[in-house]
Design a protein around this motif. Structure first.
Motif, PDB file in Angstrom:
ATOM      1  N   ASN A   1      43.472 -65.629  -1.963  1.00 26.33           N
ATOM      2  CA  ASN A   1      44.545 -65.508  -0.975  1.00 26.33           C
ATOM      3  C   ASN A   1      45.856 -66.080  -1.512  1.00 26.33           C
ATOM      4  O   ASN A   1      46.929 -65.479  -1.352  1.00 26.33           O
ATOM      5  CB  ASN A   1      44.151 -66.212   0.320  1.00 26.33           C
ATOM      6  N   TYR A   2      45.782 -67.243  -2.150  1.00 28.69           N
ATOM      7  CA  TYR A   2      46.979 -67.806  -2.794  1.00 28.69           C
ATOM      8  C   TYR A   2      47.558 -66.798  -3.794  1.00 28.69           C
ATOM      9  O   TYR A   2      48.770 -66.587  -3.856  1.00 28.69           O
ATOM     10  CB  TYR A   2      46.628 -69.086  -3.537  1.00 28.69           C
TER      11      TYR A   2
ATOM     12  N   LEU B   1      49.513 -64.200  -2.043  1.00 21.26           N
ATOM     13  CA  LEU B   1      50.744 -64.724  -1.450  1.00 21.26           C
ATOM     14  C   LEU B   1      51.816 -64.992  -2.495  1.00 21.26           C
ATOM     15  O   LEU B   1      53.015 -64.919  -2.197  1.00 21.26           O
ATOM     16  CB  LEU B   1      50.432 -66.012  -0.679  1.00 21.26           C
TER      17      LEU B   1
ATOM     18  N   THR C   1      43.025 -73.448   5.948  1.00 19.57           N
ATOM     19  CA  THR C   1      43.081 -72.143   6.605  1.00 19.57           C
ATOM     20  C   THR C   1      44.107 -71.239   5.929  1.00 19.57           C
ATOM     21  O   THR C   1      44.996 -71.709   5.213  1.00 19.57           O
ATOM     22  CB  THR C   1      43.462 -72.296   8.084  1.00 19.57           C
ATOM     23  N   LYS C   2      43.994 -69.936   6.201  1.00 24.45           N
ATOM     24  CA  LYS C   2      44.978 -68.991   5.682  1.00 24.45           C
ATOM     25  C   LYS C   2      46.362 -69.283   6.243  1.00 24.45           C
ATOM     26  O   LYS C   2      47.375 -69.102   5.547  1.00 24.45           O
ATOM     27  CB  LYS C   2      44.567 -67.559   6.000  1.00 24.45           C
ATOM     28  N   GLU C   3      46.422 -69.748   7.481  1.00 25.49           N
ATOM     29  CA  GLU C   3      47.709 -70.093   8.087  1.00 25.49           C
ATOM     30  C   GLU C   3      48.343 -71.271   7.349  1.00 25.49           C
ATOM     31  O   GLU C   3      49.561 -71.285   7.119  1.00 25.49           O
ATOM     32  CB  GLU C   3      47.515 -70.430   9.566  1.00 25.49           C
ATOM     33  N   GLN C   4      47.525 -72.245   6.981  1.00 24.37           N
ATOM     34  CA  GLN C   4      48.051 -73.378   6.217  1.00 24.37           C
ATOM     35  C   GLN C   4      48.480 -72.953   4.826  1.00 24.37           C
ATOM     36  O   GLN C   4      49.508 -73.426   4.319  1.00 24.37           O
ATOM     37  CB  GLN C   4      46.994 -74.476   6.140  1.00 24.37           C
ATOM     38  N   GLN C   5      47.718 -72.073   4.206  1.00 21.99           N
ATOM     39  CA  GLN C   5      48.130 -71.552   2.898  1.00 21.99           C
ATOM     40  C   GLN C   5      49.469 -70.834   2.992  1.00 21.99           C
ATOM     41  O   GLN C   5      50.342 -71.006   2.134  1.00 21.99           O
ATOM     42  CB  GLN C   5      47.076 -70.593   2.353  1.00 21.99           C
ATOM     43  N   ALA C   6      49.636 -70.035   4.039  1.00 21.94           N
ATOM     44  CA  ALA C   6      50.906 -69.316   4.221  1.00 21.94           C
ATOM     45  C   ALA C   6      52.053 -70.299   4.392  1.00 21.94           C
ATOM     46  O   ALA C   6      53.156 -70.072   3.875  1.00 21.94           O
ATOM     47  CB  ALA C   6      50.807 -68.389   5.427  1.00 21.94           C
ATOM     48  N   GLU C   7      51.792 -71.400   5.086  1.00 15.76           N
ATOM     49  CA  GLU C   7      52.839 -72.415   5.256  1.00 15.76           C
ATOM     50  C   GLU C   7      53.193 -73.061   3.926  1.00 15.76           C
ATOM     51  O   GLU C   7      54.373 -73.284   3.631  1.00 15.76           O
ATOM     52  CB  GLU C   7      52.383 -73.483   6.248  1.00 15.76           C
TER      53      GLU C   7
ATOM     54  N   GLN D   1      55.244 -70.552   2.040  1.00 13.67           N
ATOM     55  CA  GLN D   1      56.560 -70.401   2.665  1.00 13.67           C
ATOM     56  C   GLN D   1      57.457 -71.590   2.335  1.00 13.67           C
ATOM     57  O   GLN D   1      58.638 -71.430   2.010  1.00 13.67           O
ATOM     58  CB  GLN D   1      56.414 -70.256   4.175  1.00 13.67           C
TER      59      GLN D   1
END
Length: 391
Positions: free
Chosen positions: A274-275, A278, A370-376, A379
């Motif tokens: 996932n990383y 992103l 989580t994926k949400e934390q990875q996205a943060e 970002q």
């Protein structure tokens, strides 16, 4: 930190396993320590395992069991925790470093061979080489082993980051290309015992020697004694050892965690994938994985493409920390540490390690991320902050 770079994953089953030991007759060296040793040895395909109170202790007794002492040379990677070098210094040996491969960040086989040729010419070949499986990705052990046969050194795999990974389809720790493999069970590692480590070997003599060194150099085996036992109570200290024992409390946690080892590693691979997605359009270098390896993925390290970034390495690091993201840097080159710097190392001898240190950042990586934390994380790494554009 809102999002730490690593954290343990403790289940109710883990808690119950520890509680069961607390209710038992044994808290220190009871039946759970050998059960944990057997579980790890069986998983890895090794014949013997010695559980100790830290990976540092495992490295120390591994060096001693291989006869490292004053006048000997031990080589390791400069991009590692200081323990990979300190273990040799504890034995009175001299330490040197082999520069890293620019893709894997592990010890470069090409640089190792060059250094061995030079060392052979001046009679200063290493007694032991300690390749470090940085981030969980195994070194090119088959090639390093081939060099060991040619130049006569022994091998300790520092696999502190790597339990659960594989090399050429076989579990890291099987001992095919080394004398001893060392694992760490610190809380941020892949599985944990709180504090703890383990040394694996296929050599029964090395196993017996490390077992004695773990516990004061004491034996109860009549075959190792200088005289017949005085009675059933008898023991002998036959060498100077240490109190490096693991407790049954720690081993119970480790034994329980072993049940989830493959799941932990699979989750880390999903997070890395996932990383990677992103970061596709970002000016960072994502971790490269060698085709012969299946990494334990203890760490996810990116390297900033500084020529494209309108901020320094330190500015990026500090702004992520301020935002609550627990980035880290694994590691400062060992030769830069004051203790080693005074021994006369020249940073110019390790150009790849220097470039790595100037660009690397370890991002959060743990099973509960989580994926949400990875996205943060991504970002925050790629979004302008204040008046300055990071990228």
């Amino acid at each position: 930190m809102t999002i730490p770079y690593g954290r343990q994953d403790i289940s109710e089953a883990d808690i119950q396993a520890v509680a069961a030991v607390l209710r038992s007759d044994f808290l220190t060296q009871g039946p759970v320590v050998p059960a944990f040793e057997k579980a790890v040895a069986d998983y890895c395909g090794a014949r013997h395992a010695i559980a100790v109170n830290s990976a540092t202790s495992a490295l120390h007794i591994a060096c001693l069991a291989l006869g490292v002492g004053s006048g000997d040379y031990v080589w390791t990677s400069p991009i590692t925790f200081v323990a990979s070098a300190n273990c040799a210094r504890y034995c009175g040996a001299e330490v040197d470093f082999v520069d890293i491969d620019p893709r894997t960040y592990n010890m470069s086989v090409a640089r190792l061979e060059e250094k061995l040729v030079q060392a052979a010419e001046v009679g200063k070949l290493p007694k032991v080489v300690i390749p470090v499986h940085l981030c969980g990705q195994p070194c090119e052990m088959e090639a390093i082993h081939a060099l060991s046969l040619k130049y006569g050194f022994r091998i300790i795999e520092d696999a502190s980051h790597a339990i659960g990974g594989r090399y050429k389809g076989k579990a890291i720790g099987n001992g095919r290309y080394s004398d001893i493999t060392v694992f760490s069970f610190h809380p941020v590692k892949i599985i944990t015992t709180g504090e703890g480590g383990m040394a694996l070997t296929n050599d029964p003599e090395l196993h017996n020697h490390m077992a004695r060194l773990r516990s004061h150099g004491v034996t109860r085996d009549p075959a190792e004694m200088t005289q017949a036992p005085d009675g059933p109570w008898y023991y002998q200290q036959i060498e100077l050892g240490f109190n490096y024992r693991m407790t049954d409390i720690q081993a119970a946690l480790g034994l329980s965690q072993m049940q989830r080892l493959d799941d932990f590693v699979a989750t880390r691979h999903a997070l890395a994938k996932n990383y990677n997605e992103l970061f596709k359009k970002c000016p960072v270098s994502i971790p490269w994985q060698h085709g012969d390896s299946y990494s334990g993925l203890h760490l996810y390290v990116v390297r900033l493409k500084l020529e494209e970034i309108k901020a320094s390495h330190r500015e990026v690091f500090e702004r992520l920390r301020v935002a609550g993201i627990g980035v880290n840097l694994h590691y400062i080159p060992v030769y830069r540490q004051p203790y080693y710097a005074k021994l006369g190392f020249n940073p110019g001898d390790f150009p790849e390690a220097e470039r790595y240190y100037a660009e690397a950042i370890s991002l959060p990586m743990y099973p509960a991320l989580t994926k949400e934390q990875q996205a943060e994380v991504v970002q925050r790494l790629t979004t302008p902050i204040g008046h300055q554009t990071l990228f």
